[in-house]
Design a protein around this motif. Structure first.
Motif, PDB file in Angstrom:
ATOM      1  N   SER A 108       0.846  -1.195   0.000  1.00  0.00           N
ATOM      2  CA  SER A 108       0.000   0.000   0.000  1.00  0.00           C
ATOM      3  C   SER A 108       0.879   1.242   0.000  1.00  0.00           C
ATOM      4  N   VAL A 109       0.231   2.390  -0.002  1.00  0.00           N
ATOM      5  CA  VAL A 109       0.948   3.657   0.151  1.00  0.00           C
ATOM      6  C   VAL A 109       1.505   3.731   1.571  1.00  0.00           C
ATOM      7  N   PRO A 110       2.779   4.162   1.754  1.00  0.00           N
ATOM      8  CA  PRO A 110       3.353   4.244   3.109  1.00  0.00           C
ATOM      9  C   PRO A 110       2.922   5.509   3.846  1.00  0.00           C
ATOM     10  N   GLY A 111       1.635   5.612   4.143  1.00  0.00           N
ATOM     11  CA  GLY A 111       1.106   6.774   4.848  1.00  0.00           C
ATOM     12  C   GLY A 111       1.036   6.544   6.340  1.00  0.00           C
ATOM     13  N   GLY A 112      -0.003   7.097   6.976  1.00  0.00           N
ATOM     14  CA  GLY A 112      -0.178   6.891   8.403  1.00  0.00           C
ATOM     15  C   GLY A 112      -0.439   5.439   8.738  1.00  0.00           C
ATOM     16  N   THR A 113      -1.083   4.730   7.812  1.00  0.00           N
ATOM     17  CA  THR A 113      -1.276   3.289   7.944  1.00  0.00           C
ATOM     18  C   THR A 113      -0.589   2.596   6.771  1.00  0.00           C
ATOM     19  N   LEU A 114      -0.416   1.291   6.910  1.00  0.00           N
ATOM     20  CA  LEU A 114       0.396   0.549   5.949  1.00  0.00           C
ATOM     21  C   LEU A 114      -0.137  -0.869   5.853  1.00  0.00           C
ATOM     22  N   ASP A 115      -0.177  -1.425   4.640  1.00  0.00           N
ATOM     23  CA  ASP A 115      -0.536  -2.825   4.443  1.00  0.00           C
ATOM     24  C   ASP A 115       0.732  -3.638   4.208  1.00  0.00           C
ATOM     25  N   LEU A 116       1.000  -4.603   5.076  1.00  0.00           N
ATOM     26  CA  LEU A 116       2.148  -5.491   4.918  1.00  0.00           C
ATOM     27  C   LEU A 116       1.669  -6.839   4.398  1.00  0.00           C
ATOM     28  N   LEU A 117       2.390  -7.376   3.429  1.00  0.00           N
ATOM     29  CA  LEU A 117       2.021  -8.660   2.850  1.00  0.00           C
ATOM     30  C   LEU A 117       2.521  -9.793   3.734  1.00  0.00           C
ATOM     31  N   GLU A 118       1.641 -10.746   4.006  1.00  0.00           N
ATOM     32  CA  GLU A 118       2.012 -11.910   4.804  1.00  0.00           C
ATOM     33  C   GLU A 118       2.820 -12.894   3.947  1.00  0.00           C
ATOM     34  N   GLY A 147       3.655  13.741   5.567  1.00  0.00           N
ATOM     35  CA  GLY A 147       2.440  13.041   5.170  1.00  0.00           C
ATOM     36  C   GLY A 147       2.027  13.243   3.730  1.00  0.00           C
ATOM     37  N   PHE A 148       2.982  13.496   2.838  1.00  0.00           N
ATOM     38  CA  PHE A 148       2.646  13.714   1.433  1.00  0.00           C
ATOM     39  C   PHE A 148       2.703  12.436   0.592  1.00  0.00           C
ATOM     40  N   ALA A 149       2.947  11.296   1.207  1.00  0.00           N
ATOM     41  CA  ALA A 149       3.025  10.035   0.459  1.00  0.00           C
ATOM     42  C   ALA A 149       1.616   9.499   0.235  1.00  0.00           C
ATOM     43  N   ASN A 150       0.892  10.120  -0.682  1.00  0.00           N
ATOM     44  CA  ASN A 150      -0.482   9.732  -0.986  1.00  0.00           C
ATOM     45  C   ASN A 150      -0.620   9.398  -2.462  1.00  0.00           C
ATOM     46  N   ASN A 151      -1.589   8.564  -2.780  1.00  0.00           N
ATOM     47  CA  ASN A 151      -1.886   8.279  -4.179  1.00  0.00           C
ATOM     48  C   ASN A 151      -3.209   8.885  -4.617  1.00  0.00           C
ATOM     49  N   ALA A 481       3.123  13.730   9.913  1.00  0.00           N
ATOM     50  CA  ALA A 481       1.938  14.571  10.013  1.00  0.00           C
ATOM     51  C   ALA A 481       0.674  13.786   9.677  1.00  0.00           C
ATOM     52  N   SER A 482       0.827  12.612   9.075  1.00  0.00           N
ATOM     53  CA  SER A 482      -0.342  11.795   8.729  1.00  0.00           C
ATOM     54  C   SER A 482      -0.865  10.998   9.921  1.00  0.00           C
ATOM     55  N   HIS A 483      -0.144  11.014  11.042  1.00  0.00           N
ATOM     56  CA  HIS A 483      -0.616  10.322  12.238  1.00  0.00           C
ATOM     57  C   HIS A 483      -1.610  11.195  12.999  1.00  0.00           C
ATOM     58  N   THR A 484      -2.712  10.610  13.416  1.00  0.00           N
ATOM     59  CA  THR A 484      -3.667  11.294  14.277  1.00  0.00           C
ATOM     60  C   THR A 484      -3.341  10.984  15.734  1.00  0.00           C
ATOM     61  N   LYS A 485      -3.930  11.739  16.638  1.00  0.00           N
ATOM     62  CA  LYS A 485      -3.716  11.481  18.063  1.00  0.00           C
ATOM     63  C   LYS A 485      -4.199  10.083  18.437  1.00  0.00           C
ATOM     64  N   GLU A 486      -5.289   9.653  17.820  1.00  0.00           N
ATOM     65  CA  GLU A 486      -5.819   8.316  18.110  1.00  0.00           C
ATOM     66  C   GLU A 486      -4.811   7.240  17.701  1.00  0.00           C
TER      67      GLU A 486
END
Length: 520
Positions: A108-118, A147-151, A481-486
């Motif tokens: 996935s895009v390496p943003g605030g969240t990320l998908d890692l392949l198993e 936080g500019f790594a967006n698609n 900057a893409s991370h939220t407080k939550e």
């Protein structure tokens, strides 16, 4: 992952004072807590045991009793092996066992969240089989500071549109047919953003250092390099042919002593004066999270008539109230830094690097740099990505996206470091550095922390020897900057849990205690 709008961000942080930028305190000191004796003892013991078993297993492999599990070269008769030697001892016996927690493919895009392949392995990480599953994680391992790594979004649309007019490659070196109107626009914007007379861009950040330092110094010159400088700076210094002397990290007393001694003694054998003296430092050190002491460096370089080379790879965009790096953070005059270098791979979410400074300097580099003569110039869509980000950062309106991201990164850094420190972790680096190393020490804990955090949905980077000193293995949290407080609260909750599981919360300076948001 789609970007949050400025309005959404303000709403998310309105109850904790996010709308007010975090005040800078350049006078704050970095604190490096000593390694606890118990941790040092067990870490050394771990490596002693690893070495004993490693040598024993190498003996079994050489006797063909055990099959080699790692890479091996089948040399023709009479040829010397290329890499199966003592240098690969660590790779054979340690890294192959723990590499699965470091090197995971991203889906996935390496943003605030990320998908890692198993994936699974049947041969000690020599090969892998993908299961087809993805693990969604909170991403604390990417240098996506702003936080500019967006698609998706306006920047992504600008990049796509640029392909229609400029293609995907310049297909030529800059000195031949590879300099396009977009490249000139980028360099002009860079100079405006940094406050310099001129700037020049390159297609690779590593090569920006490795191929351009030799254009600035050579035989008969002296380089004074911080001991923790990046490999690209080390390689560029060695390629230059200059005499290299290393000083202790951020130790201005040691640096001044070297300056005095080598100015007095002059060049080896001839004792003639040095043609040039170049001090090379980084803005933010990516493994320590520390900042260079720029005001003191400027004072020393003026006092001894030296030149200053500042690598802002990890600080440009991420430091300073306007995102202009450590020069901005320390409120220094940009003209007091002779060579400003940086990369586009972190805060700009692109690729490549730049050098900025006086026009005479940039003109010299344009003519003499191998990166201009032999390397293909920056790809047009990559140039457009950087231009789009620069346009946002140059805009100083507090309500607009560029300044919002700078403020959010500063708040996230302040909040996360405060919380982690109050939990009792031994945390390195400057209080305002978005690179946050927390000490793990033992190699077994390095792998365990990575795996345990991944089980809880958090992707982190853990680092050990030889990338760090033997007893200073660590986890390196990279804030964005893409991370939220939550997101940060969830990461901290899991870090506290795993920290207790691995007995990591051992700070004597900041014993673990409850944290209250009123302390921010």
């Amino acid at each position: 992952m789609a970007k949050n709008s400025p309005k959404q961000k303000n709403k998310s942080y309105s109850n904790i004072g996010f709308n007010t930028p975090v005040p800078e305190h350049p006078s704050l000191n970095e604190v490096y807590e000593d390694t606890p004796f118990s941790e040092a003892f067990w870490t050394y013991l771990n490596y002693v045991i690893l070495n004993i078993f490693g040598w024993f297993r190498d003996l079994l492999r050489n006797a063909r009793i055990e099959n080699r599990k790692g890479s091996a070269e089948n040399n023709p008769p009479g040829f010397v092996p290329l890499y199966q030697s003592y240098e690969s001892f660590y790779t054979r016996n340690v890294y192959q066992r723990i590499a699965d927690c470091f090197n995971r493919p991203i889906g996935s895009v390496p943003g605030g969240t990320l998908d890692l392949l198993e994936r699974v392995t049947d041969d000690y990480n020599w090969s892998f089989n993908f299961t087809g599953d993805k693990v969604k994680t909170i991403n604390l391992g990417s240098y996506n500071y702003l936080g500019f790594a967006n698609n998706s979004g306006q920047i992504a649309e600008n990049v796509i549109n640029s392909i229609k007019t400029g293609g995907v490659s310049a297909a030529s070196a800059a000195q031949e047919c590879g300099t396009l109107t977009q490249h000139r626009k980028l360099e002009s914007l860079l100079a405006e953003f940094l406050g310099t007379e001129d700037a020049i861009a390159f297609g690779m950040g590593f090569a920006t250092n490795a191929l351009n330092i030799p254009t600035l110094v050579g035989k008969g010159c002296l380089i004074l390099s911080d001991e923790l400088n990046h490999t690209s700076l080390v390689l560029g210094s060695r390629l230059s042919g200059a005499v290299i002397k290393v000083y202790k990290h951020n130790d201005m007393i040691h640096l001044e002593k070297l300056l005095r001694d080598y100015i007095v003694s002059g060049q080896p054998r001839t004792h003639r004066p040095w043609r040039k003296i170049l001090i090379i430092v980084e803005g933010v050190y990516s493994m320590e999270g520390s900042l260079c002491k720029l005001p003191e460096l400027i004072e020393l370089k003026k006092k001894y008539k030296a030149f200053l080379y500042l690598d802002e790879a990890h600080s440009i965009g991420a430091m300073g109230s306007r995102g202009r790096g450590v020069v901005d953070y320390w409120k220094c005059d940009v003209n007091d830094v002779d060579i400003l270098m940086g990369t586009f791979t972190k805060s700009f979410a692109a690729a490549g690097g730049y050098i900025a400074g006086k026009k005479e300097l940039i003109d010299h580099i344009r003519i003499t740099s191998h990166a201009q003569t032999y390397a293909v110039s920056m790809s047009p869509p990559v140039v457009e990505q950087v231009i789009s980000v620069l346009n946002l950062l140059i805009d100083e309106n507090e309500e607009h996206e560029g300044r919002q991201k700078i403020n959010q990164l500063a708040w996230n850094t302040h909040y996360f470091r405060q919380r982690l420190t109050k939990m009792g972790f031994i945390v390195y680096g400057h209080p305002h550095s978005p690179v946050v190393p927390a000490l793990l020490y033992s190699p077994s804990k390095i792998a365990a922390f990575n795996r345990e955090m991944l089980k809880r949905g958090v992707a982190v980077v853990t680092v050990g020897f030889p990338a760090t000193p033997l007893v200073l293995g660590r986890v390196r949290f990279c804030l964005s900057a893409s991370h939220t407080k939550e997101m940060l609260d969830e990461v901290l909750k899991h870090a506290e849990e795993v920290g207790d599981l691995l007995n990591m919360r051992k700070s004597k300076l900041n014993p673990k205690r409850p944290f209250h948001e009123t302390e921010l």
